[in-house]
Each structure stands twice: as structure tokens, then as C-alpha cells.
Write a protein that holds these residues in place. Structure first.
Motif, short mmCIF file in Angstrom:
data_model
loop_
_atom_site.label_atom_id
_atom_site.label_comp_id
_atom_site.label_asym_id
_atom_site.label_seq_id
_atom_site.Cartn_x
_atom_site.Cartn_y
_atom_site.Cartn_z
N ILE A 162 0.87 -1.18 0.00
CA ILE A 162 0.00 0.00 0.00
C ILE A 162 0.91 1.23 0.00
O ILE A 162 1.69 1.44 0.92
CB ILE A 162 -0.93 0.01 1.22
CG1 ILE A 162 -1.71 -1.31 1.32
CG2 ILE A 162 -1.89 1.20 1.15
CD1 ILE A 162 -2.55 -1.44 2.58
N THR B 109 -0.12 7.08 -3.51
CA THR B 109 -1.32 6.97 -4.35
C THR B 109 -2.62 6.97 -3.55
O THR B 109 -3.70 6.88 -4.14
CB THR B 109 -1.26 5.72 -5.26
OG1 THR B 109 -1.26 4.53 -4.46
CG2 THR B 109 -0.03 5.75 -6.15
N GLY C 284 1.29 8.07 -9.21
CA GLY C 284 1.58 6.67 -9.50
C GLY C 284 2.31 6.43 -10.79
O GLY C 284 2.70 5.29 -11.10
N CYS D 102 -9.51 -1.12 3.26
CA CYS D 102 -9.44 -0.61 1.90
C CYS D 102 -10.80 -0.66 1.20
O CYS D 102 -11.08 0.15 0.32
CB CYS D 102 -8.41 -1.41 1.09
SG CYS D 102 -6.70 -1.10 1.62
N LYS E 270 -7.19 3.24 -2.88
CA LYS E 270 -6.39 3.70 -4.02
C LYS E 270 -4.90 3.54 -3.77
O LYS E 270 -4.10 3.62 -4.70
CB LYS E 270 -6.73 5.15 -4.34
CG LYS E 270 -8.15 5.34 -4.86
CD LYS E 270 -8.50 6.81 -4.99
CE LYS E 270 -9.97 6.98 -5.38
NZ LYS E 270 -10.39 8.41 -5.36
N GLY E 271 -4.55 3.31 -2.50
CA GLY E 271 -3.15 3.09 -2.18
C GLY E 271 -2.66 1.69 -2.51
O GLY E 271 -1.45 1.44 -2.56
N ASN F 93 -1.25 -1.06 -4.48
CA ASN F 93 -0.48 -1.12 -5.72
C ASN F 93 -0.21 -2.56 -6.16
O ASN F 93 -0.37 -2.90 -7.32
CB ASN F 93 0.86 -0.38 -5.56
CG ASN F 93 0.73 1.11 -5.77
OD1 ASN F 93 1.56 1.74 -6.43
ND2 ASN F 93 -0.29 1.73 -5.19
N TYR G 24 -2.83 -1.50 -9.25
CA TYR G 24 -2.97 -0.06 -9.50
C TYR G 24 -2.87 0.20 -10.99
O TYR G 24 -1.86 -0.15 -11.63
CB TYR G 24 -1.90 0.72 -8.73
CG TYR G 24 -2.11 2.22 -8.75
CD1 TYR G 24 -3.13 2.79 -8.01
CD2 TYR G 24 -1.29 3.05 -9.50
CE1 TYR G 24 -3.34 4.17 -8.01
CE2 TYR G 24 -1.49 4.42 -9.51
CZ TYR G 24 -2.52 4.97 -8.77
OH TYR G 24 -2.72 6.33 -8.79
N GLU G 25 -3.90 0.78 -11.57
CA GLU G 25 -4.03 0.84 -13.02
C GLU G 25 -2.86 1.56 -13.69
O GLU G 25 -2.36 1.11 -14.73
CB GLU G 25 -5.36 1.53 -13.40
CG GLU G 25 -5.73 1.37 -14.86
CD GLU G 25 -5.81 -0.10 -15.30
OE1 GLU G 25 -5.30 -0.41 -16.40
OE2 GLU G 25 -6.35 -0.92 -14.55
N GLU G 26 -2.44 2.69 -13.15
CA GLU G 26 -1.33 3.43 -13.75
C GLU G 26 -0.07 2.58 -13.80
O GLU G 26 0.69 2.61 -14.77
CB GLU G 26 -1.07 4.70 -12.95
CG GLU G 26 -0.05 5.64 -13.57
CD GLU G 26 -0.56 6.35 -14.81
OE1 GLU G 26 0.25 6.57 -15.73
OE2 GLU G 26 -1.77 6.65 -14.86
N ARG H 2 -0.03 -0.76 -13.84
CA ARG H 2 -0.28 -1.84 -14.81
C ARG H 2 0.08 -1.40 -16.22
O ARG H 2 0.66 -2.16 -17.00
CB ARG H 2 -1.74 -2.27 -14.75
CG ARG H 2 -2.12 -3.04 -13.50
CD ARG H 2 -3.63 -3.20 -13.37
NE ARG H 2 -4.16 -4.02 -14.45
CZ ARG H 2 -4.27 -5.34 -14.41
NH1 ARG H 2 -3.87 -5.99 -13.32
NH2 ARG H 2 -4.76 -6.02 -15.41
#
Length: 364
Positions: A115, A119, A243, A333, A341-342, A344, A352-354, A356
Motif C-alpha cells: 500500500i 497513491t 503513481g 481498503c 487507491k493506495g 499497488n 494499481y491501473e497506472e 499496470r
């Protein structure tokens, strides 16, 4: 829950992840807190302070990792810590995965729950756990930049505030976020002429409203950046993509357009930096010179003022540490979107999409 706080071992990192006051709160809720011996000394907290707050002192980092269900840190684990991390163990710290594929792969292989402070985000996009350290780093960028403008350190020999009869130095700030605003505030306070660039007009309007007249705002474009770097003495990079990697706003070839002795401070170094010539440095060896331009790219700037930084950081992290300890990471969470959102990396998977999108080969 058993919470472990290891001593930070990154070069000249003197911050600590929990103060004795934070320990007291966790113990009050029935949790066990393990503090590595002398972990708080760099920030002004001795072991006896932690013992009085209810912590147990462990002599080695290995003992802390071996016993703790959740590790709370300041900086990302370094290579010597990788083997200590266990499957299912929660790690709550600054990770900045985007700029470090080795760390990313190590955390995937560990199958830990990672985590990232940086982010965790509020509904309005504010990054509450990054903000205080950005405030410290933004202010320090001007302190350090002013120092490295001195001629004995190969700077231009410019006093930022000038003196009567001599114009002040010029500071160019890239990004009008938290870092940029704090850097502009400090530079303006010294009397420097400040130009701050951003692509967000809302941020520029805010800067224009709160700053004195010698802080000038302009829309950020390559044309404007190229125009300003020719006559500014200190350039501060403070652009953040949560991120993700920072954009490279100043290229290697642009350095030739700057005056010899210009100083560049890249506060975005943890996210890869917003100068093409950025490479992480330490407080021990903070600068390097390329094409007569001084680069200051210390990746843990707030670590140089650990008392202030530790208090500022733990003011905002403790409520989240309490949620994770009281509820467990999954429920915490799920019930707190900002904390969620933390997340990862979870059990070997990038979530975490960014991140990925940056490391698609690690997702496949």
C-alpha cells in the motif's frame, strides 16, 4: 495486530514511520508495536520514549520483519530488505514503483500487500499522504538551489534576493501543484523573481490570487520552457502524475541553452524526474554537473530535516495506520476508498491501473 517499524537504511534517511505518540494510540487500541532499536534517534526520539509509549524494542531489522503482520516505513524497501518480506505481510510506505522495475518485481515476487502512501487519494484527487512531504521538498528546493547557486559549488554566483542596486535572481518553477506552490512561496520570500508554469489554468489562477506580484504565472508549453531556461538561474521541477512517471520537460539538448552555473532541482526524481538528465543522488553526494548545469536530484530530500518531516508525515499517516490495524487491510481498503487507491501490489499482482500500464509485461 502486530505492527513493525524498522529503522530506515536508505542513505541519510533519518525519518521514522511512527512517533511515540503514534505508538501510544496503537497500543491504546490493543495492538502490539515493535520498534527497531534506535529507529527514531535520527528524528529526535530515543528508545525510552517508545518504551514509555508501550512499544517493544527489537535489536535487529530481521526480528521486526519476522514478527510483524504490518510493516510501516517511510521509504521503499531496499535490496537487503527484500528477503525479509513475507507473503501476506502488509507494507505501508512510499514505494514510487513507477521509477523502479527492480523494486516492483521484488514486491510481486514477495506476494506481500503493498500500500503506497503516494497513491492514497481523496475524492477530489488530493494526495493526503504525499502533500506534507511535497510541502517540505518544495520549500527545501529553494534552500538547496540558493546554496548551489554559490560559485564555490560551481553555481552562477547569484544571490537569489539580490541587493539594492542589483536585480534579484530568477527562479523558474515547473508545476503549480503542492511542490511548485511551496517553492514559489519560499523563492518569493527571499525576494527572487519567480515564474511558475503549469497546464492547469485553475492552479495558475490560484497561484495568481495568493502570490505577490513578483510571482508570474504562464501556461506551460515547450516553447515557453525553452524561452525561460535561457535567463533563469534556478529551475525547480515539481510535476507529478500520481503513481506514474513524471514527463521529461527539459531534455539534454536544452541544457546547452542555459547559462553556465544554472541550477536544476528535480523534486520529481522519485517518479523518474522531469529532466531527461535526472538521476537519483543522495544527501552524501547531492549534485552532479552536465554541460555546466548543476543538477540536484536527491531522492529523499525531506530526510535532511527529519524532525520536521517525521512529525508532518505521521500527522497524516497515523489515521490510516489505525484503520489498517483495527480493521485489517481488506476491510479498511474496502470501506475507505481513499485508502483503497493506495493498493499497488496484492499477492503477486499489480492492481494499481497506472502501474499496470507502465509494466504490462509484469501483468501478463
Amino acid at each position: 495486530m502486530i505492527i513493525g517499524v524498522p529503522k530506515e537504511i536508505k542513505n541519510n534517511e533519518n525519518r521514522v514511520a511512527l512517533t511515540p505518540g503514534g505508538v501510544y494510540e496503537l497500543v491504546k487500541y490493543g495492538h502490539t508495536v515493535l520498534i527497531q532499536q534506535s529507529a527514531g534517534e535520527g528524528s529526535g526520539f530515543v528508545d525510552e520514549d517508545y518504551i514509555q509509549a508501550g512499544a517493544e524494542i527489537k535489536p535487529t531489522i530481521e526480528e521486526v520483519y519476522a514478527s510483524a503482520e504490518m510493516i510501516v516505513k517511510v521509504k521503499e524497501p531496499i535490496a537487503s530488505e527484500y528477503p525479509l518480506i513475507r507473503k501476506g505481510q502488509v507494507l505501508f510506505t512510499y514505494f514510487h514503483f513507477a521509477s523502479d522495475i527492480t523494486l516492483t518485481r521484488a514486491m510481486i515476487d514477495s506476494r506481500a500487500i503493498c500500500i503506497a502512501y503516494e497513491t492514497v487519494a481523496d475524492d477530489d484527487g488530493t494526495l493526503p499522504l504525499l502533500t506534507p512531504m511535497s510541502e517540505v521538498a518544495g520549500r527545501m528546493a529553494i534552500q538547496q538551489g540558493a546554496k548551489y547557486l554559490e560559485k564555490p559549488i560551481k553555481g552562477r554566483g547569484v544571490l537569489l534576493g539580490g541587493v539594492p542596486g542589483v536585480p534579484p535572481g530568477k527562479v523558474l518553477v515547473l508545476g503549480a501543484g503542492v511542490v511548485g506552490l511551496q517553492a514559489a512561496k519560499m523563492a518569493a520570500g527571499l525576494g527572487a523573481h519567480v515564474t511558475i508554469l503549469d497546464i492547469n489554468m485553475k492552479r495558475l489562477r490560484h497561484v495568481n490570487d495568493v502570490m505577490p506580484p513578483h510571482v508570474v504565472t504562464e501556461y506551460s508549453s515547450e516553447y515557453n520552457i525553452r524561452r525561460h531556461i535561457k535567463n533563469h538561474d534556478l529551475i525547480v521541477g515539481g510535476v507529478l502524475i500520481p503513481g506514474g512517471k513524471a514527463p521529461k520537460l527539459i531534455t539534454r539538448e536544452m541544457l546547452k541553452e542555459m547559462k553556465p552555473g544554472t541550477v536544476m532541482v528535480d523534486v520529481a526524481v522519485d517518479q523518474g524526474g522531469c529532466f531527461e538528465t535526472t538521476r537519483p543522488t543522495t544527501h552524501e553526494n547531492p549534485t552532479y554537473i552536465i554541460d555546466d548545469v548543476v543538477h540536484y536530484c536527491v531522492s529523499n530530500m525531506p530526510g535532511a530535516v527529519p524532525y520536521t518531516s517525521t512529525l508532518a508525515l505521521t500527522n497524516v499517516t497515523l489515521p490510516y495506520v489505525l484503520k489498517l490495524a483495527n480493521m485489517g487491510w481488506e476491510e479498511a481498503c474496502r470501506k475507505n476508498k481513499d485508502l483503497g487507491k493506495g493498493l499497488n501490489i496484492v499477492d503477486g499482482a499489480i492492481v494499481y491501473e497506472e502501474l499496470r500500464s507502465l509494466f504490462p509485461e509484469e501483468v501478463a
